[in-house]
Design a protein around this motif. Structure first.
Motif, PDB file in Angstrom:
ATOM      1  N   LEU A   1      -7.157   5.840  -9.767  1.00 23.47           N
ATOM      2  CA  LEU A   1      -6.677   4.454  -9.814  1.00 23.47           C
ATOM      3  C   LEU A   1      -5.990   4.053  -8.514  1.00 23.47           C
ATOM      4  O   LEU A   1      -6.132   2.916  -8.051  1.00 23.47           O
ATOM      5  N   ILE A   2      -5.232   4.969  -7.919  1.00 22.76           N
ATOM      6  CA  ILE A   2      -4.521   4.656  -6.676  1.00 22.76           C
ATOM      7  C   ILE A   2      -5.504   4.338  -5.557  1.00 22.76           C
ATOM      8  O   ILE A   2      -5.305   3.411  -4.771  1.00 22.76           O
ATOM      9  N   GLY A   3      -6.590   5.102  -5.470  1.00 25.19           N
ATOM     10  CA  GLY A   3      -7.604   4.828  -4.449  1.00 25.19           C
ATOM     11  C   GLY A   3      -8.176   3.427  -4.585  1.00 25.19           C
ATOM     12  O   GLY A   3      -8.343   2.705  -3.598  1.00 25.19           O
ATOM     13  N   ILE A   4      -8.451   3.017  -5.814  1.00 21.66           N
ATOM     14  CA  ILE A   4      -8.968   1.668  -6.069  1.00 21.66           C
ATOM     15  C   ILE A   4      -7.937   0.625  -5.664  1.00 21.66           C
ATOM     16  O   ILE A   4      -8.258  -0.384  -5.006  1.00 21.66           O
ATOM     17  N   GLY A   5      -6.675   0.854  -6.056  1.00 16.71           N
ATOM     18  CA  GLY A   5      -5.621  -0.117  -5.770  1.00 16.71           C
ATOM     19  C   GLY A   5      -5.381  -0.326  -4.293  1.00 16.71           C
ATOM     20  O   GLY A   5      -5.226  -1.459  -3.826  1.00 16.71           O
TER      21      GLY A   5
ATOM     22  N   SER B   1       0.831  -1.206   0.000  1.00 14.85           N
ATOM     23  CA  SER B   1       0.000   0.000   0.000  1.00 14.85           C
ATOM     24  C   SER B   1       0.866   1.256   0.000  1.00 14.85           C
ATOM     25  O   SER B   1       0.546   2.251  -0.653  1.00 14.85           O
ATOM     26  N   ALA B   2       1.998   1.195   0.720  1.00 21.01           N
ATOM     27  CA  ALA B   2       2.902   2.352   0.768  1.00 21.01           C
ATOM     28  C   ALA B   2       3.504   2.628  -0.606  1.00 21.01           C
ATOM     29  O   ALA B   2       3.573   3.793  -1.041  1.00 21.01           O
ATOM     30  N   THR B   3       3.937   1.587  -1.313  1.00 20.41           N
ATOM     31  CA  THR B   3       4.534   1.806  -2.633  1.00 20.41           C
ATOM     32  C   THR B   3       3.517   2.383  -3.606  1.00 20.41           C
ATOM     33  O   THR B   3       3.835   3.242  -4.432  1.00 20.41           O
ATOM     34  N   LEU B   4       2.279   1.918  -3.502  1.00 23.18           N
ATOM     35  CA  LEU B   4       1.228   2.402  -4.388  1.00 23.18           C
ATOM     36  C   LEU B   4       0.952   3.887  -4.159  1.00 23.18           C
ATOM     37  O   LEU B   4       0.765   4.660  -5.101  1.00 23.18           O
TER      38      LEU B   4
END
Length: 456
Positions: A206-210, A97-100
């Motif tokens: 997209l980041i929120g979804i990921g 999650s941190a990398t994303l």
């Protein structure tokens, strides 16, 4: 044979739907990360030379843009070390999650950057800084994503499930090039003013979804079992280098052709097609889109093949085919026939998939659980600096130095492919290795097949 590890059997007892859930989550998260990373590469080939380096010759401007692109690769080993360190100590899931988030913030910020005409040299300087953040995030992403899939998978399907996060690369590139091609249809002035920014700004959604998807999956059972049975490594990266120097070097060598070949046929090809061959921008972008769709299907097929025939034979076949294509690839492009241009890029992606499909399981199986995140990340990311990060720059410079001739680029690719063939040939076969107790994780004999103690 008596099993050496509870954690290896634990993963095989997981319900099939949980394994699929983890594989899908790894795929989606990785696809979003690669969308961000590849979006920059597409913009570097088509836009950044005009907006951030406008005062130099077009090919030199492209080289300068690719240099900022390469900076992201230089930052990737650092991300691999940092996130590998905490991934081996705290867990794989936490790091992902941190990398994303890091990747997403950096990509969104690129879409807000003023250009050279607005703030002068600060524009490329800020671009480089954001590219470093992208590379740092992606450097930690790959190791965690593939280990979540490989360590959850049953032993006889590690190649197949390990290929799912690998599918994130063509999926991310497919979406990045598709979105970029949509905005490329705008009139040139509108595209260079604001159109190129929108794909970067979309990253926020997209980041929120990921992140939501990644928080829903469980930690790797192999890692959880290792935490119960063994003391945490003090500095995982140093331990990986001390205990597995050969494996790190062989993983680096195995990656040279795969990584360098990939960025020539997907990123440099945009420059070659538009600047040298004067093909329409959309023609080349559409060729990459078609090839990405082919790639998306081929990766899991070769991953599954490596479960049946072994990692080395499939990987070696891919490298060999890439070598056979080194010259014909450019010959087909030079015809300027749309069908042959698209076919050349697609065939190149199939050869690449034969290496990339089994790569996640292959590299993961080379290292023990204590340092697997760090060891696999080091081998993967260090090679990315030398191969993928430099290949578009080297190819562009060779094109400039040799008056637009492609044969020096083909020779350069053959050098990378020769390194990979030697490295994979010298590697141990790992597809029957256990992901268990330290010292039994991988066939370390250096022979072509796993030793008896490693057989599943």
């Amino acid at each position: 044979m008596q099993p050496h590890s509870a954690d290896a059997s634990a993963s095989s007892k997981k319900p099939a739907d949980s394994i699929v859930k983890v594989a899908v989550a790894s795929f989606i998260g990785t696809a979003i990360e690669w969308y961000d990373f590849f979006l920059y590469g597409t913009a570097a080939a088509l836009v950044f030379n005009k907006l951030f380096f406008p005062s130099v010759d077009p090919l030199l401007g492209t080289m300068a843009a690719f240099a900022t692109y390469a900076v992201g690769f230089v930052a990737r080993p650092l991300g691999g070390v940092v996130f590998g360190h905490y991934g081996d100590k705290l867990g794989r899931k936490t790091m992902l999650s941190a990398t994303l988030m890091i990747m997403g913030v950096a990509t969104f910020a690129v879409g807000l950057l003023p250009t050279y005409h607005s703030i002068g040299v600060w524009a490329p300087a800020l671009l480089v800084f954001l590219r470093v953040l992208q590379g740092f995030g992606l450097g930690g992403e790959w190791g965690g994503a593939v280990l979540m899939a490989v360590e959850h998978a049953p032993a006889h399907r590690r190649g197949f499930y390990g290929s799912w996060p690998q599918m994130g690369a063509p999926a991310g590139m497919l979406v990045a090039n598709f979105v970029f091609s949509l905005f490329s249809r705008l009139p040139e002035e509108q595209f260079l003013t604001w159109g190129w920014r929108v794909p970067f700004l979309l990253s926020a959604v997209l980041i929120g979804i990921g992140v939501f998807i990644r928080l829903s999956v469980a930690e790797s059972p192999v890692f959880e079992q290792r935490k119960k049975e063994a003391q945490e490594p003090r500095i995982p990266a140093l331990e990986a280098l001390r205990q597995h120097p050969r494996e790190v070097l062989l993983a680096m060598g195995a990656r040279m052709a795969e990584n360098g070949f990939f960025y020539v046929i997907t990123t440099f090809v945009l420059t070659y097609g538009t600047e040298k061959l004067k093909l329409p921008r959309l023609t080349v972008l559409n060729g990459v889109l078609i090839a990405c769709a082919v790639h998306l299907v081929a990766i899991p097929a070769f991953g599954a093949a490596s479960d049946r025939f072994g990692r080395r034979p499939v990987y070696l076949a891919g490298a060999a085919v890439a070598g056979l294509m080194a010259f014909p690839f450019f010959w087909m492009l030079d015809t300027q026939q749309v069908g042959l241009v698209w076919l050349a890029i697609s065939l190149g992606m199939i050869a690449h998939a034969a290496m990339y499909g089994p790569q996640a399981s292959f590299f993961s199986e080379l290292f023990g659980t204590r340092v697997r995140y760090s060891g696999a990340s080091l081998g993967y990311q260090l090679a990315s600096v030398l191969a993928g990060g430099l290949s578009p720059i080297i190819a562009t410079d060779l094109l400039r130095q040799y008056g637009g001739q492609s044969w020096p680029i083909s020779v350069y690719l053959l050098v990378l492919i020769a390194i990979t063939l030697v490295a994979v040939y010298l590697s141990a076969e790992t597809f029957r290795a256990r992901l268990g107790e330290e010292g039994t994780d991988t066939a370390s004999t250096g022979q072509g097949s796993a030793s008896g103690r490693d057989a599943a």
